[in-house]
Design a protein around this motif. Sequence first.
Motif, PDB file in Angstrom:
ATOM      1  N   GLN A  59      60.197  99.064  32.166  1.00 20.13           N
ATOM      2  CA  GLN A  59      61.035  98.794  33.339  1.00 20.13           C
ATOM      3  C   GLN A  59      61.193 100.049  34.185  1.00 20.13           C
ATOM      4  N   LEU A  60      61.335 101.189  33.536  1.00 17.70           N
ATOM      5  CA  LEU A  60      61.443 102.447  34.278  1.00 17.70           C
ATOM      6  C   LEU A  60      60.145 102.762  35.016  1.00 17.70           C
ATOM      7  N   ILE A  61      59.024 102.450  34.403  1.00 14.91           N
ATOM      8  CA  ILE A  61      57.735 102.669  35.072  1.00 14.91           C
ATOM      9  C   ILE A  61      57.629 101.770  36.300  1.00 14.91           C
ATOM     10  N   ILE A  62      58.097 100.533  36.164  1.00 14.25           N
ATOM     11  CA  ILE A  62      58.070  99.594  37.299  1.00 14.25           C
ATOM     12  C   ILE A  62      58.910 100.142  38.454  1.00 14.25           C
ATOM     13  N   LEU A  63      60.050 100.707  38.125  1.00 17.46           N
ATOM     14  CA  LEU A  63      60.950 101.219  39.165  1.00 17.46           C
ATOM     15  C   LEU A  63      60.451 102.520  39.795  1.00 17.46           C
ATOM     16  N   ASP A  64      59.606 103.251  39.083  1.00 18.24           N
ATOM     17  CA  ASP A  64      59.083 104.522  39.599  1.00 18.24           C
ATOM     18  C   ASP A  64      57.855 104.244  40.471  1.00 18.24           C
ATOM     19  N   ARG A  65      58.078 104.083  41.755  1.00 17.01           N
ATOM     20  CA  ARG A  65      56.983 103.759  42.690  1.00 17.01           C
ATOM     21  C   ARG A  65      56.152 104.981  43.051  1.00 17.01           C
ATOM     22  N   SER A  66      56.532 106.162  42.566  1.00 18.78           N
ATOM     23  CA  SER A  66      55.778 107.369  42.910  1.00 18.78           C
ATOM     24  C   SER A  66      54.536 107.541  42.035  1.00 18.78           C
ATOM     25  N   LEU A  67      54.443 106.797  40.944  1.00 21.50           N
ATOM     26  CA  LEU A  67      53.273 106.928  40.061  1.00 21.50           C
ATOM     27  C   LEU A  67      52.050 106.267  40.693  1.00 21.50           C
ATOM     28  N   PRO A  68      50.925 106.964  40.730  1.00 19.25           N
ATOM     29  CA  PRO A  68      49.685 106.337  41.195  1.00 19.25           C
ATOM     30  C   PRO A  68      49.239 105.261  40.192  1.00 19.25           C
ATOM     31  N   GLU A  69      48.487 104.284  40.669  1.00 20.80           N
ATOM     32  CA  GLU A  69      48.105 103.147  39.821  1.00 20.80           C
ATOM     33  C   GLU A  69      47.360 103.587  38.565  1.00 20.80           C
ATOM     34  N   ALA A  70      46.438 104.523  38.668  1.00 21.24           N
ATOM     35  CA  ALA A  70      45.681 104.972  37.494  1.00 21.24           C
ATOM     36  C   ALA A  70      46.609 105.591  36.451  1.00 21.24           C
ATOM     37  N   GLU A  71      47.550 106.378  36.901  1.00 19.36           N
ATOM     38  CA  GLU A  71      48.495 107.004  35.978  1.00 19.36           C
ATOM     39  C   GLU A  71      49.469 105.969  35.405  1.00 19.36           C
ATOM     40  N   ARG A  72      49.842 105.011  36.221  1.00 15.88           N
ATOM     41  CA  ARG A  72      50.749 103.944  35.788  1.00 15.88           C
ATOM     42  C   ARG A  72      50.127 103.165  34.620  1.00 15.88           C
ATOM     43  N   ILE A  73      48.852 102.869  34.705  1.00 19.38           N
ATOM     44  CA  ILE A  73      48.161 102.137  33.635  1.00 19.38           C
ATOM     45  C   ILE A  73      48.162 102.951  32.351  1.00 19.38           C
ATOM     46  N   VAL A  74      47.840 104.227  32.457  1.00 13.45           N
ATOM     47  CA  VAL A  74      47.789 105.103  31.276  1.00 13.45           C
ATOM     48  C   VAL A  74      49.169 105.224  30.635  1.00 13.45           C
ATOM     49  N   VAL A  75      50.185 105.451  31.440  1.00 13.87           N
ATOM     50  CA  VAL A  75      51.539 105.615  30.915  1.00 13.87           C
ATOM     51  C   VAL A  75      52.011 104.312  30.266  1.00 13.87           C
ATOM     52  N   ALA A  76      51.715 103.185  30.873  1.00 10.65           N
ATOM     53  CA  ALA A  76      52.114 101.891  30.298  1.00 10.65           C
ATOM     54  C   ALA A  76      51.437 101.673  28.943  1.00 10.65           C
ATOM     55  N   HIS A  77      50.153 102.010  28.842  1.00  6.05           N
ATOM     56  CA  HIS A  77      49.440 101.854  27.568  1.00  6.05           C
ATOM     57  C   HIS A  77      49.962 102.824  26.508  1.00  6.05           C
ATOM     58  N   GLN A  78      50.225 104.052  26.913  1.00  4.33           N
ATOM     59  CA  GLN A  78      50.775 105.021  25.961  1.00  4.33           C
ATOM     60  C   GLN A  78      52.149 104.587  25.461  1.00  4.33           C
ATOM     61  N   THR A 118      49.342  96.962  36.518  1.00  6.52           N
ATOM     62  CA  THR A 118      48.689  96.467  37.732  1.00  6.52           C
ATOM     63  C   THR A 118      49.588  96.540  38.953  1.00  6.52           C
ATOM     64  N   GLY A 119      50.773  97.127  38.799  1.00  7.20           N
ATOM     65  CA  GLY A 119      51.606  97.385  39.965  1.00  7.20           C
ATOM     66  C   GLY A 119      52.694  96.358  40.228  1.00  7.20           C
ATOM     67  N   MET A 120      53.115  95.617  39.223  1.00  3.60           N
ATOM     68  CA  MET A 120      54.207  94.669  39.407  1.00  3.60           C
ATOM     69  C   MET A 120      55.433  95.410  39.937  1.00  3.60           C
ATOM     70  N   GLU A 121      56.130  94.786  40.844  1.00  2.00           N
ATOM     71  CA  GLU A 121      57.314  95.408  41.425  1.00  2.00           C
ATOM     72  C   GLU A 121      58.548  94.637  41.026  1.00  2.00           C
TER      73      GLU A 121
END
Length: 157
Positions: A59-78, A118-121
Amino acid sequence: MEWTTLAATFLGATIAMGSTVLVEARRDRRETLGEWRRSKRELYGAYLATLAQVRSDLQLIILDRSLPEAERIVVAHQTFARCYELRYQLEVFAPRAVVEPALTYFRSVRKLRDATGTGMENGDEECERVFPAVMDALADVRTAMRLDMGTDTLATD
């Protein structure tokens, strides 16, 4: 020497040994069941706590719109990676009545992970679909775990 005295002594010793063995067997069974219940309680608690923390982190990753999509995927998987160990432990030790809803919950959180990557908001249609499914699956697995543990009352949030 009288045979009746010897027979009575032998019968008394047999009864004493038999009752001692019976008491020890029951005590051992009770201790084993208590240890098994404690182990399951710890496993169930760790499973729910880990998936809840992962859900919160996603949920915090979703709210952090500053993360680029590639980094968002990696952080979500980690973030989600730590769920696998407990999932496998649960699959081995828990009864099928708990494993099935636990896997449904696991998969729903994994769908949340994928949607996060994938960038859900927050507030969009996908978010409104994914989060209720996660919470419904959580309620089902909690109910199954409580039934397995023999808890009579259900906790409410």
